[in-house]
Enzyme design. Structure first.
Site, PDB file in Angstrom:
ATOM      1  N   GLY A  10      -4.032   5.858  -7.648  1.00 28.28           N
ATOM      2  CA  GLY A  10      -2.690   5.586  -7.540  1.00 28.28           C
ATOM      3  C   GLY A  10      -2.330   4.042  -6.889  1.00 28.28           C
ATOM      4  O   GLY A  10      -3.145   3.244  -6.461  1.00 28.28           O
ATOM      5  N   ASP A  11      -1.116   3.740  -6.576  1.00 27.19           N
ATOM      6  CA  ASP A  11      -0.584   2.531  -6.037  1.00 27.19           C
ATOM      7  C   ASP A  11      -1.063   1.322  -6.868  1.00 27.19           C
ATOM      8  O   ASP A  11      -1.511   0.181  -6.225  1.00 27.19           O
ATOM      9  CB  ASP A  11      -1.308   2.418  -4.808  1.00 27.19           C
ATOM     10  CG  ASP A  11      -0.982   3.656  -3.864  1.00 27.19           C
ATOM     11  OD1 ASP A  11       0.163   4.090  -3.868  1.00 27.19           O
ATOM     12  OD2 ASP A  11      -1.838   4.165  -3.341  1.00 27.19           O
ATOM     13  N   GLY A  13       0.842  -0.166  -9.094  1.00 25.56           N
ATOM     14  CA  GLY A  13       1.973  -0.982  -9.200  1.00 25.56           C
ATOM     15  C   GLY A  13       2.844  -0.551 -10.434  1.00 25.56           C
ATOM     16  O   GLY A  13       3.497  -1.417 -11.172  1.00 25.56           O
ATOM     17  N   LYS A  14       2.808   0.928 -10.580  1.00 27.62           N
ATOM     18  CA  LYS A  14       3.413   1.352 -11.691  1.00 27.62           C
ATOM     19  C   LYS A  14       5.180   1.046 -11.426  1.00 27.62           C
ATOM     20  O   LYS A  14       5.597   0.854 -12.574  1.00 27.62           O
ATOM     21  CB  LYS A  14       3.383   2.914 -11.950  1.00 27.62           C
ATOM     22  CG  LYS A  14       1.886   3.436 -12.193  1.00 27.62           C
ATOM     23  CD  LYS A  14       1.786   4.649 -12.144  1.00 27.62           C
ATOM     24  CE  LYS A  14       1.692   5.163 -10.744  1.00 27.62           C
ATOM     25  NZ  LYS A  14       0.404   5.090  -9.921  1.00 27.62           N
ATOM     26  N   GLY A  38       4.762   6.798  -4.225  1.00 23.74           N
ATOM     27  CA  GLY A  38       5.941   5.589  -3.785  1.00 23.74           C
ATOM     28  C   GLY A  38       5.780   4.419  -4.915  1.00 23.74           C
ATOM     29  O   GLY A  38       4.963   3.787  -4.828  1.00 23.74           O
ATOM     30  N   HIS A  39       6.907   4.312  -5.398  1.00 21.84           N
ATOM     31  CA  HIS A  39       6.969   3.121  -6.508  1.00 21.84           C
ATOM     32  C   HIS A  39       7.733   2.111  -6.240  1.00 21.84           C
ATOM     33  O   HIS A  39       8.808   2.142  -5.814  1.00 21.84           O
ATOM     34  CB  HIS A  39       7.413   3.619  -7.902  1.00 21.84           C
ATOM     35  CG  HIS A  39       6.415   4.604  -8.702  1.00 21.84           C
ATOM     36  ND1 HIS A  39       6.563   5.181  -9.755  1.00 21.84           N
ATOM     37  CD2 HIS A  39       5.120   5.035  -8.168  1.00 21.84           C
ATOM     38  CE1 HIS A  39       5.601   5.903 -10.026  1.00 21.84           C
ATOM     39  NE2 HIS A  39       4.616   5.922  -8.910  1.00 21.84           N
ATOM     40  N   GLN A 220       0.950   8.706  -9.166  1.00 18.07           N
ATOM     41  CA  GLN A 220      -0.386   8.708  -8.506  1.00 18.07           C
ATOM     42  C   GLN A 220      -1.367   7.945  -9.513  1.00 18.07           C
ATOM     43  O   GLN A 220      -1.018   7.163 -10.368  1.00 18.07           O
ATOM     44  CB  GLN A 220      -1.022  10.302  -8.229  1.00 18.07           C
ATOM     45  CG  GLN A 220      -0.311  11.009  -7.038  1.00 18.07           C
ATOM     46  CD  GLN A 220       1.026  11.393  -7.142  1.00 18.07           C
ATOM     47  OE1 GLN A 220       1.270  12.400  -8.241  1.00 18.07           O
ATOM     48  NE2 GLN A 220       2.148  11.291  -6.478  1.00 18.07           N
ATOM     49  N   THR A 235      -4.799  15.231  -6.118  1.00 20.30           N
ATOM     50  CA  THR A 235      -3.472  15.733  -5.893  1.00 20.30           C
ATOM     51  C   THR A 235      -3.309  16.916  -6.769  1.00 20.30           C
ATOM     52  O   THR A 235      -4.232  17.504  -7.428  1.00 20.30           O
ATOM     53  CB  THR A 235      -2.229  14.800  -6.280  1.00 20.30           C
ATOM     54  OG1 THR A 235      -1.187  15.309  -6.010  1.00 20.30           O
ATOM     55  CG2 THR A 235      -2.213  14.427  -7.730  1.00 20.30           C
ATOM     56  N   THR A 296       4.223   5.149   0.809  1.00 20.10           N
ATOM     57  CA  THR A 296       4.932   6.625   1.332  1.00 20.10           C
ATOM     58  C   THR A 296       4.797   7.131   2.845  1.00 20.10           C
ATOM     59  O   THR A 296       5.370   7.370   3.652  1.00 20.10           O
ATOM     60  CB  THR A 296       4.410   7.747   0.392  1.00 20.10           C
ATOM     61  OG1 THR A 296       4.834   7.337  -1.051  1.00 20.10           O
ATOM     62  CG2 THR A 296       5.020   9.175   0.997  1.00 20.10           C
ATOM     63  N   GLY A 298       2.644   4.668   5.000  1.00 20.96           N
ATOM     64  CA  GLY A 298       2.492   3.415   5.682  1.00 20.96           C
ATOM     65  C   GLY A 298       0.947   3.319   6.301  1.00 20.96           C
ATOM     66  O   GLY A 298       0.611   2.477   7.031  1.00 20.96           O
TER      67      GLY A 298
END
Ligand code: IMP
Length: 427
Positions: A10-11, A13-14, A38-39, A220, A235, A296, A298
């Site tokens: 995940g994360d 950069g989608k 969180g996108h 994700q 997940t 999402t 921090g």
């Protein structure tokens, strides 16, 4: 239907990439996950974080669909829509929600926390948004769907499920005060009725039959997939290609390009195996230069070098046709960069494919190949004109090993900081 999938944890950069790709599509659809995602999109010097709404929402001519495979939090969805409205974006005009989408209740969130607490040291590091318990109810055939909101007996059924959840909470010794949250939830449920609700599987198939272009936006990453991720540190949804079909009701033969997105290094939030994790100053530098803090929660993200064993596994599972490499600028700060090309197992065996044991052992040693760093990148990077040789070598190695070309290179958070490889990019 083209599909965009994260190939790591995940994360990747989608959000940025979907936003860049969105003009090529009539419809952008989310098919799994929920408010755990969180996108992040940055344009006009402003940062926008989307959790449940597809990233095509900033383009009024793009239809954005939340599909049946998603679990939705009404409170957060309302907040997201209202925050977009405050910025002058009328999200209600180009957003459609599937009637089959499952709903996260306040008690699902409370259960998520109670289950995590009960796990003690073995906790997963969940975002605590209620994702696991909501999917548990979906597959246990107890869940609540958006279409149920329109039923007359909604309140009665809600009370039934809520009281079943309370029995589990009491058993786990949890006694959260959910009164205020429940009030907000019921108000948000009323608000949801303003969103366009539809049988989105029909809408999407009709759109495809009409020749419209659909982009499915994964949340994700493949290594958090319920089946193929490092279970149980995953997940609760299918984050791989199959999830796009089941989560939207679109048949596999409709799948066209499969865009696989990865960072030039690796990050992970939450617990679980991460063979190339760096616990030293290099890891800290990656975190600082890459601003690696969860969008999402921090939480600081765990950081490490690119893991090619894991990347090849994700490419295989998803049948990736084009790779997008993100955050090349973050590695500009290093004289030398590394790629993990094999794992050394505890018994000394070297493997180049992802073994089951990765989810069982912490003591898997990465074997690295070192590359020369490419230094600071030009403000405007063009594939043909000013691509540093070192960066080209790094990408050529990844392409040779995965068998898939890199067609987009991102070198900064802004929409404009994106280089396109016109030789392979299929528009
Ligand atoms: P959950 O899906 O919130 O229960 O979290 C399960 C695991 O997936 C945890 O390790 C989370 O940190 C991770 N996770 C969930 N959503 C995301 C995401 O969007 N990006 C990165 N990690 C995530």
């Amino acid at each position: 239907m083209d599909v965009l999938l994260g190939l790591q944890w995940g994360d990747e950069g989608k959000g940025k990439v979907v936003d860049v790709l969105a003009p090529n599509y009539d419809v952008v659809a989310r098919f799994q996950g929920g408010p755990n995602a969180g996108h992040t999109l940055v344009f006009d010097d402003k940062k926008h974080v989307l959790h449940q709404i597809p990233s095509g929402i900033f383009r009024p001519e793009t239809l954005n669909v939340i599909g049946n495979g998603v679990v939705i939090c009404p409170i957060k969805l309302r907040a997201e829509i209202e925050s977009l409205q405050e910025r002058g974006i009328d999200a209600l005009s180009n957003l459609v929600l599937s009637k089959r989408t499952q709903i996260i209740l306040p008690t699902h969130r409370a259960l998520d926390a109670a289950y995590e607490n009960a796990k003690g040291q073995a906790k997963i590091g969940s975002t605590l948004k209620g994702i696991g318990p909501a999917y548990q109810d979906k597959y246990g055939r107890n869940g609540f769907r958006v279409g149920d909101l329109l039923r007359k007996d909604f309140k009665e059924r809600y009370e039934q499920l809520k009281s079943a959840h309370w029995k589990i909470l009491e058993f786990l010794g949890a006694s959260p005060d959910l009164e205020a949250e429940e009030k907000t939830f019921l108000e948000a449920v009323e608000f949801l009725k303003k969103v366009q609700l539809a049988d989105t599987e029909i809408l999407l198939n009709e759109a495809l039959a009409d020749g419209q272009r659909l982009l499915a936006e994964g949340a994700q990453g493949s290594l958090l997939d319920i089946d193929f991720g490092s279970y149980p540190f995953v997940t609760s949804s299918s984050t791989c290609i199959a999830g796009a079909c089941s989560g939207l009701g679109v048949p596999p033969r409709r799948v066209g390009e499969v865009f696989g997105i990865f960072k030039a290094y690796c990050t992970r939030v939450g617990s679980g195996p991460f063979p190339t994790e760096l616990h030293d100053n290099t890891g800290e530098l990656l975190r600082q230069h890459g601003h690696e803090f969860g969008s999402t929660t921090g939480r600081p993200r765990r950081c490490g070098w690119l893991d090619l064993v894991a990347l090849k596994y994700a490419v295989m599972l998803n049948g990736v046709t084009q790779l997008f490499m993100m955050k090349a600028d973050v590695l500009s700060h290093f004289d030398a960069v590394q790629i993990c090309i094999a794992y050394k197992l505890p018994d000394g065996t070297l493997v180049q494919t992802m073994p089951y044991e990765v989810s069982q052992h912490d003591d898997i040693q990465p074997v690295y190949k070192t590359f020369k760093g490419w230094g600071l990148l030009p403000e405007s990077l063009s594939w043909k004109q000013n691509m540093p040789d070192e960066l080209e070598d790094y990408m050529a190695f990844i392409t040779a090993e995965t068998g898939v070309p890199i067609s987009i290179l991102s070198y900064g958070p802004d929409r404009s900081q994106t280089a396109f490889n016109q030789n392979v990019l299929c528009k």
